[in-house]
Enzyme design. Structure first.
Site, mmCIF file in Angstrom:
data_model
loop_
_atom_site.group_PDB
_atom_site.id
_atom_site.type_symbol
_atom_site.label_atom_id
_atom_site.label_comp_id
_atom_site.label_asym_id
_atom_site.label_seq_id
_atom_site.Cartn_x
_atom_site.Cartn_y
_atom_site.Cartn_z
ATOM 1 N N CYS A 200 13.933 74.344 -45.116
ATOM 2 C CA CYS A 200 14.539 74.298 -46.454
ATOM 3 C C CYS A 200 14.272 75.578 -47.239
ATOM 4 O O CYS A 200 15.185 76.196 -47.780
ATOM 5 C CB CYS A 200 14.009 73.094 -47.235
ATOM 6 S SG CYS A 200 14.425 71.497 -46.487
ATOM 7 N N HIS A 201 12.993 76.000 -47.291
ATOM 8 C CA HIS A 201 12.637 77.183 -48.071
ATOM 9 C C HIS A 201 11.680 78.110 -47.326
ATOM 10 O O HIS A 201 11.102 79.014 -47.929
ATOM 11 C CB HIS A 201 12.021 76.770 -49.411
ATOM 12 C CG HIS A 201 12.946 75.956 -50.256
ATOM 13 N ND1 HIS A 201 12.969 74.575 -50.213
ATOM 14 C CD2 HIS A 201 13.901 76.329 -51.151
ATOM 15 C CE1 HIS A 201 13.888 74.124 -51.049
ATOM 16 N NE2 HIS A 201 14.474 75.160 -51.630
ATOM 17 N N GLY A 202 11.490 77.861 -46.026
ATOM 18 C CA GLY A 202 10.761 78.822 -45.213
ATOM 19 C C GLY A 202 9.250 78.736 -45.280
ATOM 20 O O GLY A 202 8.574 79.766 -45.187
#
Length: 236
Positions: A200-202
């Site tokens: 999703c956001h690493g």
């Protein structure tokens, strides 16, 4: 009956009498015709009208209780106490019903604890189970993974925590599979540190589930669990 006089006329009747009235003040005239107050009329003089207006005022003495003031006081205390007890019982039932509705249902209580057989999980593999509506990662770590997790300089990490504090047995890693950034589910056996990666956001987590890279502020949460037997895991 009527009486004729030279200066004035007075007409008397059981309900009304008209005679000249003084205009300077109000007079109250009572005629006592018997022993009962209910038969005693009161006559009120209205200034300026020139007549006496009479009206029979009823008495309610015959309807009053004959009990003493102390008895009436006790009755009042009894009624107040009975009302208070009734109110307390009603409030207790209301609170009990509210707490019963707020308590966990049978299906929720059934998920409070989950028992897993560890014999079916091979070394070096993950499984995901559902507990209390959340995914739980169970990793059967290899000896190399255990050594890698323990040789990491954990004091320099974003959320410093040694691997020994995150496991009860070195080979078994149990964590909630919820990213600590925004609650996504990370992917196992991936990322820059061989642990878990949140697409999703690493966010990257190592083989101990500790945050190593990305926006995740803390490590993956470790739930309460135990090992009743050598091959049995109970979460909750």
């Amino acid at each position: 009956m009527s009486f004729s006089r030279t200066s004035r006329t007075i007409v008397r009747s059981p309900s009304r009498a008209v005679i000249p009235a003084p205009s300077s003040k109000t007079l109250l005239i009572r005629y006592n015709t018997g022993p009962k107050r209910a038969e005693t009329p009161e006559y009120v003089v209205t200034p300026g009208r020139g007549t006496y207006d009479t009206q029979k005022v009823p008495s309610f003495k015959d309807y009053e209780t004959r009990k003493s003031p102390r008895v009436r006081q006790n009755i009042s205390y009894f009624m107040a106490g009975a009302l208070g007890v009734t109110t307390a019982i009603g409030a207790k039932d209301t609170v009990s019903s509210f707490l019963a509705n707020m308590s966990a249902s049978a299906d929720v209580l059934a998920q409070a604890k989950v028992e897993i057989s560890l014999g079916a999980i091979p070394e070096g593999k993950n499984i995901i189970i559902k507990w209390r509506g959340k995914p739980v990662f169970i990793r059967h770590r290899t000896q190399d993974e255990v050594e890698e997790a323990r040789k990491t300089d954990w004091q320099t990490l974003r959320d410093p925590q040694p691997d020994e504090d995150r496991v009860l047995k070195p080979e078994w890693l149990i964590m909630l599979g919820v990213c600590t950034h925004l609650g996504c589910v990370p992917i196992g056996e991936s990322g820059d540190f061989g642990g878990w990666f949140c697409p999703c956001h690493g966010s990257h987590y190592d083989i101990s589930g500790r945050a190593r890279k990305g926006p995740a502020p803390t490590n993956l949460e470790v739930p309460q669990y135990s090992f009743p037997t050598e091959d049995t895991l109970v979460i909750g």
